[in-house]
Design an enzyme around this catalytic site. Structure first.
Site, PDB file in Angstrom:
ATOM      1  N   GLN A  77       3.888   7.899   2.120  1.00  0.00           N
ATOM      2  CA  GLN A  77       3.157   7.079   2.957  1.00  0.00           C
ATOM      3  C   GLN A  77       2.928   5.770   2.029  1.00  0.00           C
ATOM      4  OE1 GLN A  77       0.683   8.633   6.692  1.00  0.00           O
ATOM      5  NE2 GLN A  77       2.903   9.030   6.018  1.00  0.00           N
ATOM      6  N   GLU A 136      -7.057  18.358   4.918  1.00  0.00           N
ATOM      7  CA  GLU A 136      -5.441  18.041   4.963  1.00  0.00           C
ATOM      8  C   GLU A 136      -5.035  17.973   4.152  1.00  0.00           C
ATOM      9  OE1 GLU A 136      -6.234  12.580   6.664  1.00  0.00           O
ATOM     10  OE2 GLU A 136      -6.924  13.643   4.077  1.00  0.00           O
ATOM     11  N   ARG A 159      -2.941  17.293  12.463  1.00  0.00           N
ATOM     12  CA  ARG A 159      -1.813  16.880  11.306  1.00  0.00           C
ATOM     13  C   ARG A 159      -1.163  17.589  10.282  1.00  0.00           C
ATOM     14  NH1 ARG A 159      -6.415  13.820  11.158  1.00  0.00           N
ATOM     15  NH2 ARG A 159      -7.797  13.896   9.463  1.00  0.00           N
ATOM     16  N   PHE A 191       2.571   9.665  10.356  1.00  0.00           N
ATOM     17  CA  PHE A 191       1.724  10.144   9.173  1.00  0.00           C
ATOM     18  C   PHE A 191       2.580  11.224   8.549  1.00  0.00           C
ATOM     19  CE2 PHE A 191      -2.700   9.143  11.038  1.00  0.00           C
ATOM     20  CZ  PHE A 191      -2.103   7.984  11.321  1.00  0.00           C
ATOM     21  N   SER A 192       1.803  11.842   7.778  1.00  0.00           N
ATOM     22  CA  SER A 192       1.923  12.805   6.250  1.00  0.00           C
ATOM     23  C   SER A 192       2.793  14.564   7.247  1.00  0.00           C
ATOM     24  CB  SER A 192       1.098  13.353   5.919  1.00  0.00           C
ATOM     25  OG  SER A 192       0.697  12.159   4.862  1.00  0.00           O
ATOM     26  N   TRP A 207       1.172  -1.358  -0.083  1.00  0.00           N
ATOM     27  CA  TRP A 207       0.054   0.027   0.209  1.00  0.00           C
ATOM     28  C   TRP A 207       0.959   1.361   0.095  1.00  0.00           C
ATOM     29  CZ3 TRP A 207      -4.948   2.036   0.543  1.00  0.00           C
ATOM     30  CH2 TRP A 207      -5.584   2.762   0.898  1.00  0.00           C
ATOM     31  N   TRP A 257     -10.116   8.979  -1.859  1.00  0.00           N
ATOM     32  CA  TRP A 257     -10.797   7.809  -0.481  1.00  0.00           C
ATOM     33  C   TRP A 257     -11.909   7.212   0.170  1.00  0.00           C
ATOM     34  CZ3 TRP A 257      -7.036   5.891   2.400  1.00  0.00           C
ATOM     35  CH2 TRP A 257      -6.139   7.018   2.595  1.00  0.00           C
ATOM     36  N   ASN A 311       0.094   5.795  -0.417  1.00  0.00           N
ATOM     37  CA  ASN A 311      -0.657   7.003  -0.688  1.00  0.00           C
ATOM     38  C   ASN A 311       0.021   8.013  -0.007  1.00  0.00           C
ATOM     39  OD1 ASN A 311      -0.880   6.137   2.426  1.00  0.00           O
ATOM     40  ND2 ASN A 311      -1.756   8.200   2.390  1.00  0.00           N
ATOM     41  N   ASP A 312      -0.727   9.226   0.568  1.00  0.00           N
ATOM     42  CA  ASP A 312       0.156  10.469   0.519  1.00  0.00           C
ATOM     43  C   ASP A 312       1.439  10.405   0.098  1.00  0.00           C
ATOM     44  OD1 ASP A 312      -2.380  10.715   1.044  1.00  0.00           O
ATOM     45  OD2 ASP A 312      -1.704  11.964   3.084  1.00  0.00           O
TER      46      ASP A 312
END
Length: 508
Positions: free
Chosen positions: A46, A209, A155, A86-87, A27, A297, A29-30
């Site tokens: 991520q 975000e 975040r 996280f990001s 996986w 998402w 993502n960002d």
């Protein structure tokens, strides 16, 4: 709802991007911490190193010397049982203001800021880690967290050096309140809150975000600069799910103030699959380049790819352009992408009727899932939509075109085999130019389509999981359409699928 179709090994091979970055497996993502340092572009992201769904979130890592050929490296910031990474962002501490480089060191520290997520308490706080080995490994700061308000929705720190005020600036979102909080620091570890932006734009019911802030030239004039604040939003984007909004205004090192004249919401991309873009820090030139995660998402966990899930966009160069509707973000492919475009076009047609151009294109019989196609047509006289049929075959296709009745560019992926919730959709973006020639530039790579129209004043990005035998190219048009230019190029593959195969465009 249409039931997604089963997949095969041939599907997976056809869907794998060849010139966009995707991890070999698992996986993603960002994008995180994009930075240029010592001749390398760093792409952190991520990543779940243990599986193809969200979880165990760490910072994956890839490097490139040319923004197109990426080498995947070991995880840079791993998750632990007590903390996921996280990001966030990275700054190069040239003056060693944080004191992380040893005395007398000639190489500055790379300082990463990320949101530490505690799976037990669900608290999100801002953490710091530094690298002294060119971004390969990071050491957590002993005084972490550097910023903690006891929130479960706090975040995505963006940190940069603001030269006029001689301070570092940090943006962090308070996600459910639809706000960006601004902090400043002299030493990267002690932070003072100085201002708030939001709610604004697409706010109601949204989760904010991944904030980003940068200055851009207006109409390619380096003496005219405006600031652009980016906020990625989830749940309430243009088509539902996630998307990217932006605000144009001024920033004085403390407070961002958006222009009053702009519409309530400006969208950076009008497709479904462009999210959480951030810029490359410490660039060796004056360009502002960014890339984003190509997914949404609303269905990211349902995407049918394996053994990987997730891909990044191509790097795009940003500026602002004056349009009849006011200032707008303009995105053009980074110059480095031109090196991947085949030197000789597979097909070229100029100054001809659309009917004759379509017939010539059909006769050429071009197939390919890695293409760059440029179409220019006269706006005057268009009586119906005109555009490209991509990934065509086996009774399906994807249409990318211009609709004169709606005065909009569009991607229509509803004619492709339904592989996930939301694929059967058409996405439109209003045209901003009054010029008599419309322009469509489409970049196709496996399952990803990026469209930049009218010189990049309009962008649409969509995923399409077409059958592996759906790879032909066509032109659809009305009776009175005139084509100024249709040019088709094969794209050089820079990444291989796990079986080592590469796919190139070809004539039938």
């Amino acid at each position: 709802m249409t039931t997604p179709m089963p997949t095969t090994d041939a599907d997976q091979h056809a869907w794998r991007p060849r010139y966009h970055f995707s991890p070999k497996r698992h996986w993603m993502n960002d994008p995180n911490g994009l930075v240029h340092f010592d001749g390398e572009y760093h792409l952190y992201y991520q990543y779940n190193p243990q599986g193809d769904d969200w979880g165990n979130i760490s910072w994956g890592h890839a490097v490139s010397t040319d923004l197109t050929h990426w080498q995947e490296l070991p995880v840079a910031i791993p998750a632990t049982d007590r903390l996921m990474a996280f990001s966030g962002s990275i700054v190069v501490d040239h003056a060693n203001r944080g004191g992380f480089a040893p005395a007398g060191a000639t190489v500055p520290a790379l300082v990463a800021f990320f949101t530490g997520f505690d799976p037990g308490t669900k608290i999100q706080s801002q953490h710091l880690a530094f690298s002294l080995d060119r971004g390969r490994t990071f050491t957590p700061y002993a005084g972490n967290p550097v910023l903690d308000i006891g929130s479960t929705e706090f975040r995505d720190p963006k940190v940069f050096w603001h030269e006029p005020t001689q301070r570092f600036v940090m943006l962090v979102v308070v996600a459910l309140e639809q706000q960006v909080w601004f902090y400043t620091s002299r030493n990267l570890v002690e932070w003072t809150r100085v201002s708030t932006f939001g709610p604004a734009g697409s706010a109601d019911g949204n989760i904010w975000e991944v904030p980003e802030l940068f200055a851009l030239s207006v109409d390619d004039d380096p003496t005219r600069k405006r600031w652009v604040l980016i906020v990625s939003v989830n749940h309430g984007s243009l088509w539902g799910g996630s998307g990217v909004q932006y605000f144009i205004g001024d920033f004085d090192g403390t407070r961002f103030v958006a222009d009053d004249a702009q519409p309530p919401t400006l969208w950076a991309d009008h497709g479904r699959d462009f999210y959480a873009p951030i810029m490359f820090a410490n660039m060796p030139d004056e360009r502002v380049l960014w890339l984003g995660w190509c997914s949404n998402w609303e269905y990211a966990r349902e995407l049918p790819t394996q053994p990987w899930r997730g891909q990044q966009s191509a790097p795009r160069e940003l500026s602002l352009v004056t349009t009849p509707r006011g200032l707008r973000l303009r995105q053009r492919m980074a110059a480095e992408m031109k090196a991947l475009v085949g030197p000789e076009p597979l097909f070229t047609a100029r100054e001809n009727s659309a009917h004759m151009t379509a017939a010539s294109l059909a006769q050429a019989g071009i197939q390919g899932r890695q293409l760059m196609v440029r179409l220019r047509a006269l706006r005057a006289g268009l009586d119906s939509p005109i555009g490209l049929e991509l990934l065509k075959g086996a009774g399906e296709s994807v249409k990318v075109g211009f609709d004169p009745e709606r005065n909009s560019f569009f991607i229509n992926r509803s004619c492709a085999a339904p592989r996930f919730k939301g694929q059967s959709e058409r996405h439109d973006a209003q045209r901003l130019s009054n010029a008599n020639e419309i322009e469509i530039e489409a970049w196709i790579d496996g399952s990803l389509i990026e469209v930049l129209a009218d010189g990049g004043s309009v962008a649409l990005t969509d995923l399409v999981y077409a059958r592996p035998d759906a790879s032909c190219l066509g032109l659809f048009h009305g009776a009175a359409a005139t084509v100024s230019l249709l040019e088709v190029h094969a794209m050089q593959a820079t990444l291989c699928s796990p079986d080592g195969l590469q796919v190139e465009a070809r004539h039938l």
